[in-house]
Design a protein around this motif. Structure first.
Motif, mmCIF file in Angstrom:
data_model
loop_
_atom_site.group_PDB
_atom_site.id
_atom_site.type_symbol
_atom_site.label_atom_id
_atom_site.label_comp_id
_atom_site.label_asym_id
_atom_site.label_seq_id
_atom_site.Cartn_x
_atom_site.Cartn_y
_atom_site.Cartn_z
ATOM 1 N N SER A 83 0.729 -1.217 0.151
ATOM 2 C CA SER A 83 0.020 0.072 -0.039
ATOM 3 C C SER A 83 0.850 1.165 0.105
ATOM 4 N N ALA A 84 0.027 2.168 -0.389
ATOM 5 C CA ALA A 84 1.270 3.572 -0.300
ATOM 6 C C ALA A 84 1.609 4.159 0.979
ATOM 7 N N GLU A 85 0.879 3.984 1.996
ATOM 8 C CA GLU A 85 1.480 3.848 3.354
ATOM 9 C C GLU A 85 2.619 3.093 3.736
ATOM 10 N N ALA A 86 2.470 1.823 3.297
ATOM 11 C CA ALA A 86 3.514 0.840 3.911
ATOM 12 C C ALA A 86 4.562 0.912 2.981
ATOM 13 N N LEU A 87 4.690 1.411 1.696
ATOM 14 C CA LEU A 87 5.697 1.832 0.748
ATOM 15 C C LEU A 87 6.598 3.020 1.480
ATOM 16 N N ALA A 88 5.866 3.967 1.617
ATOM 17 C CA ALA A 88 6.373 5.386 2.483
ATOM 18 C C ALA A 88 7.283 5.105 3.636
ATOM 19 N N THR A 89 6.679 4.063 4.294
ATOM 20 C CA THR A 89 7.362 3.835 5.753
ATOM 21 C C THR A 89 8.241 2.748 5.741
ATOM 22 N N HIS A 90 8.629 2.114 4.407
ATOM 23 C CA HIS A 90 9.481 0.914 4.194
ATOM 24 C C HIS A 90 8.899 -0.189 5.234
ATOM 25 N N ALA A 91 7.733 -0.437 5.183
ATOM 26 C CA ALA A 91 7.225 -1.534 6.200
ATOM 27 C C ALA A 91 7.763 -2.989 5.687
ATOM 28 N N GLY A 92 7.863 -3.056 4.328
ATOM 29 C CA GLY A 92 8.312 -4.461 3.706
ATOM 30 C C GLY A 92 9.824 -4.488 4.408
ATOM 31 N N ALA A 93 10.816 -3.880 4.259
ATOM 32 C CA ALA A 93 12.057 -3.994 4.559
ATOM 33 C C ALA A 93 12.147 -4.477 6.159
ATOM 34 N N ALA A 94 11.176 -3.453 7.094
ATOM 35 C CA ALA A 94 11.460 -3.791 8.371
ATOM 36 C C ALA A 94 10.691 -5.135 8.869
ATOM 37 N N LEU A 95 9.649 -5.407 8.142
ATOM 38 C CA LEU A 95 8.984 -6.861 8.520
ATOM 39 C C LEU A 95 9.815 -7.943 8.129
ATOM 40 N N TYR A 96 10.546 -7.718 6.961
ATOM 41 C CA TYR A 96 11.543 -9.053 6.544
ATOM 42 C C TYR A 96 12.658 -8.818 7.551
ATOM 43 N N TRP A 97 13.160 -7.964 8.061
ATOM 44 C CA TRP A 97 14.539 -8.104 9.020
ATOM 45 C C TRP A 97 14.039 -8.473 10.168
ATOM 46 N N HIS A 98 12.802 -8.248 10.825
ATOM 47 C CA HIS A 98 12.388 -8.542 11.958
ATOM 48 C C HIS A 98 12.211 -10.138 12.091
ATOM 49 N N ALA A 99 11.396 -10.570 10.743
ATOM 50 C CA ALA A 99 11.195 -12.038 10.479
ATOM 51 C C ALA A 99 12.564 -12.742 10.598
ATOM 52 N N ILE A 100 13.745 -12.241 9.959
ATOM 53 C CA ILE A 100 15.013 -13.066 9.714
ATOM 54 C C ILE A 100 15.735 -12.967 11.104
ATOM 55 N N ALA A 101 15.735 -11.661 11.900
ATOM 56 C CA ALA A 101 16.289 -11.625 13.333
ATOM 57 C C ALA A 101 15.466 -12.702 14.223
ATOM 58 N N ASP A 102 14.089 -12.558 13.866
ATOM 59 C CA ASP A 102 13.454 -13.468 14.967
ATOM 60 C C ASP A 102 13.671 -14.949 14.973
ATOM 61 N N ALA A 103 13.779 -15.597 13.627
ATOM 62 C CA ALA A 103 14.305 -16.833 13.181
ATOM 63 C C ALA A 103 15.710 -17.200 13.700
ATOM 64 N N THR A 104 16.425 -16.282 13.362
ATOM 65 C CA THR A 104 17.812 -16.490 13.978
ATOM 66 C C THR A 104 17.851 -16.596 15.457
ATOM 67 N N ALA A 105 17.428 -15.601 16.156
ATOM 68 C CA ALA A 105 17.200 -15.747 17.576
ATOM 69 C C ALA A 105 16.491 -17.011 18.098
ATOM 70 N N ARG A 106 15.623 -17.812 17.602
ATOM 71 C CA ARG A 106 15.136 -18.949 17.788
ATOM 72 C C ARG A 106 15.720 -20.096 17.387
ATOM 73 N N GLY A 107 16.895 -20.080 16.719
ATOM 74 C CA GLY A 107 17.696 -21.149 16.390
ATOM 75 C C GLY A 107 17.483 -21.797 14.941
ATOM 76 N N VAL A 108 16.561 -21.232 14.127
ATOM 77 C CA VAL A 108 16.002 -21.852 13.124
ATOM 78 C C VAL A 108 17.446 -21.716 12.201
ATOM 79 N N ARG A 109 17.280 -22.957 11.344
ATOM 80 C CA ARG A 109 18.432 -22.973 10.569
ATOM 81 C C ARG A 109 18.714 -22.134 9.121
ATOM 82 N N CYS A 110 17.488 -22.026 8.653
ATOM 83 C CA CYS A 110 17.420 -21.372 7.335
ATOM 84 C C CYS A 110 16.106 -20.603 7.227
ATOM 85 N N PHE A 111 16.181 -19.468 6.317
ATOM 86 C CA PHE A 111 15.267 -18.514 5.829
ATOM 87 C C PHE A 111 14.828 -18.616 4.702
ATOM 88 N N ASN A 112 13.618 -18.896 4.195
ATOM 89 C CA ASN A 112 13.159 -18.858 2.769
ATOM 90 C C ASN A 112 12.701 -17.677 2.509
#
Length: 339
Positions: free
Chosen positions: A247-276
């Motif tokens: 959406s326009a608001e999500a793109l303006a606030t870079h929500a996609g990048a923030a969501l992806y990084w938090h998901a990757i960091a969360d998986a790393t902290a939980r000991g997950v081996r890979c992120f697809n």
């Protein structure tokens, strides 16, 4: 020749299967019985879960989903609703026998074809009558060992910092109400892109029968949900499954990048081996480049089909075709599109 007993899974076999899944580095959330129960509850598709036994121990597993679509007939897919891997898991000497059992059932059921998808070539399938198809698709995955914010591409780091500076926050939620809020964004964006998306039944089923198999990340600005990322996973691998941040608001606030990084960091902290990072059409180089910016490596999806009655179309054709249908979908009222 395998000396294993090959048969369909019974309810009493689940503990033995769980032992195999815990020990296997190749298992994913898509091998879990809960995932197949959610698919059955949502779409009515049944799953033939083939197991290879020796001495009372499960040493191989091969789930195959039986999909029946009105007016289009039936097909069997290993595995459906994902394009990472449908290859049998467990001891290699069980793999051919597991596939042969599925082939025999496909022929007796009269399906159009049996598909197996994998991220590596499986040449021995061709000796069983399978034909290799160009899928037109690729998948991007990254190992999480050693991943840190510093290893992410510079432009991605800038976007994440910009999101934080604009007051965007990301949280993990297991609330059914939050899941519904995500779905509302997701269906709106899916319609605008002309792409039919999973209905509410899928998310409700996941929440009810497989809550441990997903994580929901929500991006908020001033308390409002502006984007979300729905991931699937187990202890081995997390999959970015569905996203809503165009959406326009999500793109303006870079929500996609923030969501992806938090998901990757969360998986790393939980000991997950890979992120697809999910599927891409092989010609969508912009999206592939974006995914690789997180550290992912892109590989083609290899598709093998056994024509029982006919060969399937290459799935990559969806991205360039169906233009009239997509145009209709963009204009369809959401109340109708959800059905």
């Amino acid at each position: 020749m395998s000396e294993h007993e090959i048969r369909l899974m019974k309810p009493a076999d689940v503990p033995a299967l769980e032992s195999l899944l815990r020990d296997s580095t190749d298992s994913t959330v898509f091998h879990r019985p809960e995932w197949h129960e959610a698919i059955r509850a949502t779409y009515g598709h049944s799953c033939d879960y083939w197991l290879a036994f020796r001495g009372g121990r499960v040493e191989g597993a091969f789930p195959v989903v039986h999909m029946r679509v009105p007016f289009l007939g039936a097909k069997m897919v290993a595995m459906t609703y994902q394009m990472h891997s449908g290859h049998p898991i467990g001891r290699p000497e069980t793999h051919a026998a597991l596939v042969e059992a599925a082939v025999a059932r496909a022929r007796t059921c009269g399906v159009r074809h049996l598909e197996i998808r994998h991220t590596e070539p499986i040449p021995w399938l061709e000796t069983l009558g399978f034909r290799r198809l160009e899928s037109g698709l690729c998948t991007s995955s990254m190992g999480l060992d050693g991943v840190s914010f510093a290893t992410v591409r510079r432009n991605h780091r800038r976007s994440v910092r910009s999101a934080e500076q604009q007051g965007l926050t990301v949280e993990v939620s297991d609330s059914l109400d939050d899941l519904r809020a995500f779905w509302r964004l997701y269906r709106q964006e899916g319609r605008s892109l002309g792409a039919p998306q999973a209905g509410w039944g899928f998310y409700e089923s996941m929440h009810r029968v497989a809550p441990a198999c997903y994580r929901l990340f929500l991006a908020r600005v001033a308390g409002r949900v502006v984007g979300g990322l729905f991931t699937l996973g187990d202890g081995n691998m997390a999959f970015a499954r569905n996203a809503a941040y165009s959406s326009a608001e999500a793109l303006a606030t870079h929500a996609g990048a923030a969501l992806y990084w938090h998901a990757i960091a969360d998986a790393t902290a939980r000991g997950v081996r890979c992120f697809n990072c999910g599927l891409s059409w092989e010609r969508d180089q912009g999206l592939i480049h974006w995914k690789e910016g997180w550290g992912a490596v892109t590989r083609p999806v290899h598709l093998y089909a056994l024509p029982v009655r006919e060969m399937p179309p290459a799935p990559g054709g969806y991205f360039e075709g169906y233009r009239a249908a997509k145009a209709v979908w963009r204009r369809m009222p959401l109340a109708l599109a959800d059905r």
